[in-house]
Every structure is written in structure tokens, then in C-alpha cells.
Design an enzyme around this catalytic site. Sequence first.
Site, PDB file in Angstrom:
ATOM      1  N   SER A  67       0.834  -1.202   0.000  1.00 33.52           N
ATOM      2  CA  SER A  67       0.000   0.000   0.000  1.00 33.52           C
ATOM      3  C   SER A  67       0.872   1.256   0.000  1.00 33.52           C
ATOM      4  CB  SER A  67      -0.956  -0.041   1.190  1.00 33.52           C
ATOM      5  OG  SER A  67      -2.000   0.889   1.035  1.00 33.52           O
ATOM      6  N   ASP A 213      -5.561  -3.616  -2.707  1.00 33.90           N
ATOM      7  CA  ASP A 213      -4.608  -3.328  -1.632  1.00 33.90           C
ATOM      8  C   ASP A 213      -4.021  -4.606  -1.027  1.00 33.90           C
ATOM      9  OD1 ASP A 213      -3.315  -2.403   0.708  1.00 33.90           O
ATOM     10  OD2 ASP A 213      -4.711  -0.725   0.858  1.00 33.90           O
TER      11      ASP A 213
END
Length: 639
Positions: A67, A213
Site C-alpha cells: 500500500s 490493496d
Amino acid sequence: MRALALILWLACGLGAGSPARAAETSPARPKVGLVLGGGGARGAAHIGVLEVLERLRVPVDCVAGTSMGALVAGAWAAGLSPADMRRELAQADWADLFLDNPGYDDLNFRNKRQSQRFLPGSETGLKDGSTLSPSGVVAGQKIKLFFNQLVHADTGEPELHKLPLPVSIIATDIGSGERVVLRDGSLTQAMRASMSVPGLMAPLEYRGRKLVDGGLVDNVPIREVRERCGAQVVIAVNVGSPALAPEAVNGLLSVAAQVIVLLTEQNVSRSLATLAVDEPQYAAWRRQVAVHERGVPRVDYRIDATPRGRHILRITPVEKSWGPDYLRLGLRLDGSLSQGSSFLVRGGYQKTWLNELGGELLASAELGSSTGARLEFYQPVTRSQALFLEAATEYRRERTDYFVVEQRVAQYRSARSRLDLTAGVNFRQLGQLRAGWRETKVTHALDTGVDVPALAGERSSGGWLLALDMDRLDKLYFPRRGWAAQLSWYDSERSGYSRLGLEARGAIPWRDFVLGGRATWVGSPRGQLPFNDAGKLGGFLNLTGFANGQLLGDEVAYAHVRAERIIGRAPAGLRGDMRLGVALEAGKVGQPYALQRREGWLGSVALYLGGETPVGPVYIGVGQASGGSTNAYLFIGTP
């Protein structure tokens, strides 16, 4: 808020390989793996960690990120220094990055006018007989372009497997839930995949997978650096958010946030150790992982090198996955002290790419205080779409008020039908010029009050029209800077008159203020304007103290100057800012069509609070005009 955790894991039998093998491959020092975890905005703390590692001269053999950690790890491995990274992230307009569409000043004129009629977030796609919605609040186009800029992709797309420092990016396959480790291929694509928070940003379709993610499966990927470079020492940075207390989970947004936190939070041990090497060794490591400058050659892009040493610029526009046909929605709620409240619901169906030149069909209808329908056919005649043909027909019914000495004495039901056949030129983002023929028929039927013979009945006209629209404002409704100008001319030999309309607008920022102005003039170079085509004053920022359309006539002039104080800004993913404004106005009806209390120039002052929101402009305002006339307004939605 959980403190930043800097964790050093010593190999001591926990490494990917045996101690003997590690000593054999790296006799001078243990191998070091750097792990940068996910954590949203907290991930900026990773930059501080890199600065400390540089100051302490700690060499790194491989790095893994998830991320926001993937963004920092990728940029660092691509050669961006922590200081440069801090500057670039600080200068980024994050609110704008989470708005997919180009800025208003980058849209062509047609798209600008369409955005004025429909809510920006109402677009629903039609494909193969099914309705489709975007898979995220944003598609991530601007985020991807920011990644390109950050790692200097304009000089060649950085490839993960070609970077001097081994780097791994963690993502999640949203279809299977698998942990996906990206070690080769496009760096910017990998960064984009790892930052795709489900629901907020659309998944990235990459290599046959839909990636989101990586924090959902491995927020602090310690195992990856052990496998990638046999790290004996792991420096892991965990900036994840702690779970909310049960009593704090009391709404839809807090439940969604808690789900993400519970999925991403990792249990990581904490300890500290020192890993510094001497200056010559650290300098040698820096040379080993340095990224050399590449030769330079909106829409995504990449630059590929060929075996012959040439470079190819590949522009990769991506069609919306939920197109190419769309349903759109417009909504308006408004009210004034003098005329009461009204509402309108507008729906539209847009069919794009009817042919290879980009022909479009737009059908719309509205229901409420005004009722009507419109059909437009737009056909570019060149591939650049610089030249076009357009046909548009519409029918509308609405209420028309007639005032005498500032009193409403009649209310009419007005119906208008119109047909335009035009040809035009697009001036890229600057504006548009159209010329052609217009046929119009207008009918006024008395609803209540005193009948006005000059207004009642049916009138038709046909004539040539010319319209020049230029718009360089940076926002649709509440611009901060820029200018716009319009010229419209209509000549009807059959009806014995011509109509000329001029308008200029502008805005400039000054500290926390926006200074703006507007000036208009409507008149008849030949003959006299009929009631249905007359100039009008009254309404918000059009002599605010008077009712909408209260002052009617020929040779109508208006101007205002305003100052708006910016008192708040919308969060990322939304739009615009909230402003408190004051405007000084002046207007004049050279040839009034109804008796007025005062002749000549009329003044008005307006005070208002408003801003641009996901549902369009919203404002509440009050105005007082010459002679003590006062009005108040509330508006929500699309004009």
C-alpha cells in the site's frame, strides 16, 4: 495513535537460509531486508525511516512494501531520495488526485456543458443490455499519472526486475483472495495495484487478475524479504491503525473502517538494534543500488526501449469499463422568498462512439416545476473532432411570472419548442464556435392574474444563429481563477429583429479569498426583442434583491464584483470548497417591458454562503436592491 514501530529481526536461525550460507554469501555484514507496511497517510512516516537509515549508513539488500509502503519503497528503489520524496508528496494535490476526471479547465466545451446539466457522480454504464457502475469511487487514473511523475516514467518505465535494489510489491487478488507478490514488470502498475483500497479505488486489471490493496493479506511483508534476499536482519516499519473501541463502531463509515483495520493489522514484535557500516562500505552500497538517468524521449503512458537503442512512447488510453453508453441524473431543489420553492429531476441517456469519428446521441428529459425533453445528435467530421455537425431539438414547459412595479400580477404556463441545425469548430479546451439555423415556437397561456396582451398567445420565428463560447475557468460553479466569455447572435428576418448577447466572467485568487466579476449585455441591433426573447434581470447574482426574471426588456446591462472568503475545503475524493461571499451589483433595463419603480441604473448587494459539492452547487443567500426590494435564495443541485 500507535507509535511508529521500527523492528529489527536478527537471523539467529530464523533466516531464509542457514547461518553458514549467510556468512558465505555476505562475510562483511548480515543481509538486511527493509519492510514498509501499509497505513494510508501514516505511510509518510516511512520517509523519515529512510532518512534515519541514510544518516546511520545502514545498507539494505532488498525492500518490500504494501500500500503506502509500496509507494515509498518503489520510489526509493527507483532512485528518489527521501528529501525529494518528502517534497513531491508535500506538493501533491491529494484532493485533486482522488478526482478521476480531468480538471474543468482541461475539458472540451461539450463536456463542460454536459457536466453542468448532470450530477458528476451519477454516471451509470450500459453494456450488453446490463447496467454497470464504477468498481470504486475513483478509477485511479490521476493517482497512476502521479506515480509516473514520481519515478520519472517519462524517461522510461522503471521495471521491477531491472532496478539495482531488489524490490517486491504486495497486492491482493480480489477474485481469489490470494497474496500476490510483484517482483517484475511495471513498477508504477505494481504501486497502483498495492494502493487500491477496495471501494475507494477501482481494482487494477493486471496479468489476468483484479488486484487490490495488499494490506488485506500481508500488511507488513516480513516473509517476502527473507525469501527475496535471504535477509538475516529485517527492519520492519508498521504504521497500521489500531482497531476502534467497540463503542466507537456506531455507523456505516466506522464499520467499514473497522473491517479494513481488522483485515490489515499485523502483530509484529518490537526490538532495536544497530546496523551501521563504515563510510566506504556505505558509499559502495549506494553506488551499487543507484539508478542512473535515462534518456528522455494524460492518459497513461510508458516508454519502452527497442533492441536497436530506440525508444517508443506508448500512449495507453483506457475506456471506462462501465461504458460506452451511460445513464445520467440531474437534480435541483431551489426556493426564494419571492417565488416559493421548485424542484426538478433530470435523466439522460448518452450513447457514445456511434461511429469511428466519435458520433454521440444524448436524450434527456426532466420533470418537476419545469417539464421537457431534449434530443441531441453530435457528429465530428474530422478525427481530431475539430469540426462537427450538430442537430438538437427540445420541448419545455415552465412557469413565467410577469411583474409590474415589483408586484407579480400574472403567472403564465409557457411552452417552447426549438430546433437547431448547426456546424461548428472546437478550439480544444478554449471553447467552441457554432453557426446555423434555429426554428422556435413559444406559447404563453394565462394561469392566474391579469392577462397581458403583449405576452399572451403563440409566436414563432426562424433565423440564423452564431454562438461563440470560450471558457478557461478552473471550476464549473465556484472558480478560483480563469475567465469565460460568450457571444450569441440571432437574426430572424421573418420576425423582424435580431438579438445580440454578450457575457464576460473572471476570477482570481488572493490569499484565502477569490475575487470575481461578471458583466452582461442583451439588446437588439435590429428591431425590438419580443417578450419571449427579452433580456432579464433578477435572481441570484443577477440583481439578487429582485425576483428571477422580474425586470424584463431590451438593452439590458448588468455587472457585479464579488469577494469570496474560503472557509473550508472538501476532503479527498469530493470537490470544491465552501465560501462566504459578498457581491456589489448594478443593472439597467434600457427599454423596460413593464412599469418599474425606479428607472436607470439599479443597485443591489448580496451576501451568500455556498460551494461546489458532489451534488452540484449549493448556496444560501440574501440580497437587497434599490428601493428596498429584498429576496432570499436556497439552491441545491444542477442548474
